[in-house]
Scaffold this motif. Sequence first.
Motif, PDB file in Angstrom:
ATOM      1  N   ASN A 189      12.855  59.946  28.672  1.00 49.44           N
ATOM      2  CA  ASN A 189      14.081  59.767  27.902  1.00 49.44           C
ATOM      3  C   ASN A 189      14.801  61.084  27.642  1.00 49.44           C
ATOM      4  O   ASN A 189      16.031  61.140  27.596  1.00 49.44           O
ATOM      5  CB  ASN A 189      13.735  59.141  26.550  1.00 49.44           C
ATOM      6  N   PRO A 233      13.948  52.510  33.942  1.00 52.61           N
ATOM      7  CA  PRO A 233      14.727  52.090  32.772  1.00 52.61           C
ATOM      8  C   PRO A 233      14.869  53.184  31.711  1.00 52.61           C
ATOM      9  O   PRO A 233      15.936  53.313  31.105  1.00 52.61           O
ATOM     10  CB  PRO A 233      13.936  50.890  32.240  1.00 52.61           C
ATOM     11  N   ASP A 256      17.292  55.895  33.117  1.00 50.72           N
ATOM     12  CA  ASP A 256      18.683  55.479  33.224  1.00 50.72           C
ATOM     13  C   ASP A 256      19.216  54.794  31.966  1.00 50.72           C
ATOM     14  O   ASP A 256      20.372  54.343  31.962  1.00 50.72           O
ATOM     15  CB  ASP A 256      18.844  54.527  34.418  1.00 50.72           C
ATOM     16  N   PHE A 257      18.377  54.670  30.933  1.00 51.57           N
ATOM     17  CA  PHE A 257      18.772  54.014  29.683  1.00 51.57           C
ATOM     18  C   PHE A 257      19.166  52.560  29.938  1.00 51.57           C
ATOM     19  O   PHE A 257      20.112  52.033  29.344  1.00 51.57           O
ATOM     20  CB  PHE A 257      19.936  54.760  29.022  1.00 51.57           C
ATOM     21  N   THR A 258      18.415  51.890  30.798  1.00 54.68           N
ATOM     22  CA  THR A 258      18.699  50.494  31.131  1.00 54.68           C
ATOM     23  C   THR A 258      17.627  49.556  30.589  1.00 54.68           C
ATOM     24  O   THR A 258      17.510  48.423  31.070  1.00 54.68           O
ATOM     25  CB  THR A 258      18.823  50.317  32.655  1.00 54.68           C
ATOM     26  N   TRP A 259      16.834  50.039  29.625  1.00 49.99           N
ATOM     27  CA  TRP A 259      15.830  49.153  29.048  1.00 49.99           C
ATOM     28  C   TRP A 259      16.517  47.976  28.364  1.00 49.99           C
ATOM     29  O   TRP A 259      17.669  48.063  27.936  1.00 49.99           O
ATOM     30  CB  TRP A 259      14.956  49.916  28.055  1.00 49.99           C
ATOM     31  N   THR A 260      15.816  46.868  28.257  1.00 47.48           N
ATOM     32  CA  THR A 260      16.382  45.658  27.672  1.00 47.48           C
ATOM     33  C   THR A 260      15.468  45.138  26.567  1.00 47.48           C
ATOM     34  O   THR A 260      14.339  45.615  26.383  1.00 47.48           O
ATOM     35  CB  THR A 260      16.561  44.548  28.724  1.00 47.48           C
ATOM     36  N   TYR A 300      11.795  44.032  27.434  1.00 48.47           N
ATOM     37  CA  TYR A 300      10.769  44.984  27.857  1.00 48.47           C
ATOM     38  C   TYR A 300       9.482  44.716  27.080  1.00 48.47           C
ATOM     39  O   TYR A 300       9.476  44.703  25.856  1.00 48.47           O
ATOM     40  CB  TYR A 300      11.270  46.403  27.617  1.00 48.47           C
ATOM     41  N   VAL A 354      23.744  60.064  32.922  1.00 51.82           N
ATOM     42  CA  VAL A 354      23.296  58.764  32.435  1.00 51.82           C
ATOM     43  C   VAL A 354      24.426  58.081  31.664  1.00 51.82           C
ATOM     44  O   VAL A 354      25.143  58.727  30.895  1.00 51.82           O
ATOM     45  CB  VAL A 354      22.064  58.922  31.512  1.00 51.82           C
ATOM     46  N   ALA A 411      25.023  56.586  28.829  1.00 49.74           N
ATOM     47  CA  ALA A 411      24.378  56.449  27.523  1.00 49.74           C
ATOM     48  C   ALA A 411      25.432  56.306  26.434  1.00 49.74           C
ATOM     49  O   ALA A 411      26.539  56.837  26.555  1.00 49.74           O
ATOM     50  CB  ALA A 411      23.491  57.654  27.242  1.00 49.74           C
ATOM     51  N   HIS A 451      22.035  53.578  21.910  1.00 46.41           N
ATOM     52  CA  HIS A 451      20.735  53.844  22.531  1.00 46.41           C
ATOM     53  C   HIS A 451      19.795  54.641  21.634  1.00 46.41           C
ATOM     54  O   HIS A 451      18.614  54.792  21.978  1.00 46.41           O
ATOM     55  CB  HIS A 451      20.923  54.588  23.859  1.00 46.41           C
ATOM     56  N   TYR A 495      22.904  45.449  22.607  1.00 47.39           N
ATOM     57  CA  TYR A 495      21.894  44.805  23.433  1.00 47.39           C
ATOM     58  C   TYR A 495      22.123  43.298  23.507  1.00 47.39           C
ATOM     59  O   TYR A 495      22.713  42.705  22.626  1.00 47.39           O
ATOM     60  CB  TYR A 495      20.499  45.070  22.861  1.00 47.39           C
TER      61      TYR A 495
END
Length: 476
Positions: free
Chosen positions: A72, A90, A93-97, A100, A448, A450, A454, A476
Motif C-alpha cells: 500500500n 489490489p 492498485d487500490f482496487t480492493w473491494t 475481500y 495509482v 487513489a 481509500h 465502496y
Amino acid sequence: MKLKIISLISLCFLLFMGSCENMIEEEIYSDLTEENFLTTEAGISAVLNQAYVEAQQPGQLYEHRFSESAINSGIAYGTGGSFQANTAVPFRDFTWTSNYNHFSTRWNSYYQGIRNANIIIDNLADNESLSLEFKTQTTAEAKALRGYFYSLLLQNYGSIPLHTSILINEFQLPRSSETEIQELIEADLTDAIGVLPVSQNLYGKYTKGTALAILCRYYMNTKQWQNAANTAKDIMDLNQYELFPDYVSLFGHDNEQNSEAILVHPRTVAINGGSTVTAMMTPPDVPLLPNQGNYAMRLLVFDEFIDSFDESDKRKDLFVTQYINKSGDLVQGYGNDMTYINKYPPDPNGSGFGNGIDFMEIRYASILLYRAEALNELNGPTQEVIDLINMVRSRANVPLLSVGDFDQSSLRAHILKERFWEFWFEASEREDLIRNGTFVTRAQERGVVAADYHTLYPIPQDEVDANTKLNQNPGY
C-alpha cells in the motif's frame, strides 16, 4: 445462566415421536454452564485466553497486515501464486473491494475478541464467588483487549457498531459516532492502565506498558498530540523498556522477549500457531533450512526504497540484495527491483511453512518516535525532539541530526522517513502515511487512481448484507 441447546433435527424428531412415552434423552456435554464455567477462574481464564488468540490472529491473518501495508505504501510489491492476484495487485492498485476475504475474516476476529472481552466484563461485574484480585486483574486485561480491538476497527473502518455487553437482545446495531467509540477506547485503556502490573508472569499478556502503548498509538492516529506525548513519556518513565542494542538480530528467534518489545504476539511452531511470514516473503528458489518450505509467492522491495537509506545504515543489512539459488546460480536482486526481506529469519526449530518467530506490533523505538512526532506537532523542532530521534538513529549507525537543520514542516517529513527506515515491514507504513496526510497523494504520484475514501477500508460486504442498520463506507 444455563445454556439450553435444541437442534432443529431434535425438534422435528420430538414432534414426530410425540406419542412415544419412553423417549431417549440426549445428554448435553458442555462446559458452558453456570455451575462450572463462567463462575470459575478456569472458565473466565479460558475466555480471556481466547480473546488473546483473536488479538494475535494466528495463521496468516497478522502476516497479511505486513504485506498489505508495505505494498500500500509503495515500498514493495508482491508476485507469484494466488497472492499476486488476490492480494498484491489490489493493494498495489487500490482496487480492493468489500468482498475481500481478509477484511471479513479480520473484522470477525476483532469482534469475536470484543465478544469475549464483554463476556468477561459482564460475568465478573457481580460475581461474589471469585477473589477481588482476580476480578480486578482479569477485568483490566479484558478492557485493554477491548480497547485494542476497537482502536483497530476505528483506524481501519471508521465508525462502526459499538457492542459493550452480551446482555442485550439487539444484535443488529447501527454505527456509533466516532466520539462514542473514542470515549470507550480511552475509558477502557485508562481503566486498564490503572490496574495492570508493569510485568506479567506469562509472556504476551498485557501489562501497564502494553495498554499505554495501545493508547499512545490511538492518540497519535487521532492526532491528539498532547495526550500522545504525555502517554509516550509515561511509558518511558516506567523504566521497563530500552532499545535492544543490535537492530539486525532484534527480530530473530534467539532474541525474543527482549527489552524493546511492548505489544508482542508470541508464535509457536504448533499447528495454526506458527508464523508463516518467512515462507511468505522468501523467494521459492532460496535454499532454506531442512524441513522448511516457502510459498510460490514472494514480496520484493523496490530499489528506490533501499536507496533512501544512508549508506552506513545497519538496518539495510536485513535486505537480501543478491543470493545463490537452489541451482547454484547468483540472483541479483538489487538493481532489478527484486531485493527480498530477511527481517524475520528462519526459525531453526521451524517446520514446513511454520516458524516460531514472535511479532512486535509496538516496540520501544516507536514510542520514542511517537513522542518526537507529537512534540514537533505541538512546538516544532526542539532539542528534546532531535534527541529522541537520535536515540534511534544512533543504534542504526547513521549520522545524528541537529535541531537547526529543520523547521516544523521539514521535520514532520523527516520523521515519516525515520519511521519507514525503522519500521519497514512491521505493518505501520499505511497508518503512518495516513496520519501524515500523504497516503493518497503519494499513491497518486505513483500513478495509482487513489482517492480520500481509500484511507478507510470497506465494511465487509457480508456484514452489510446481514445488518440492515449498517451502511457501507463512502466510495465502496
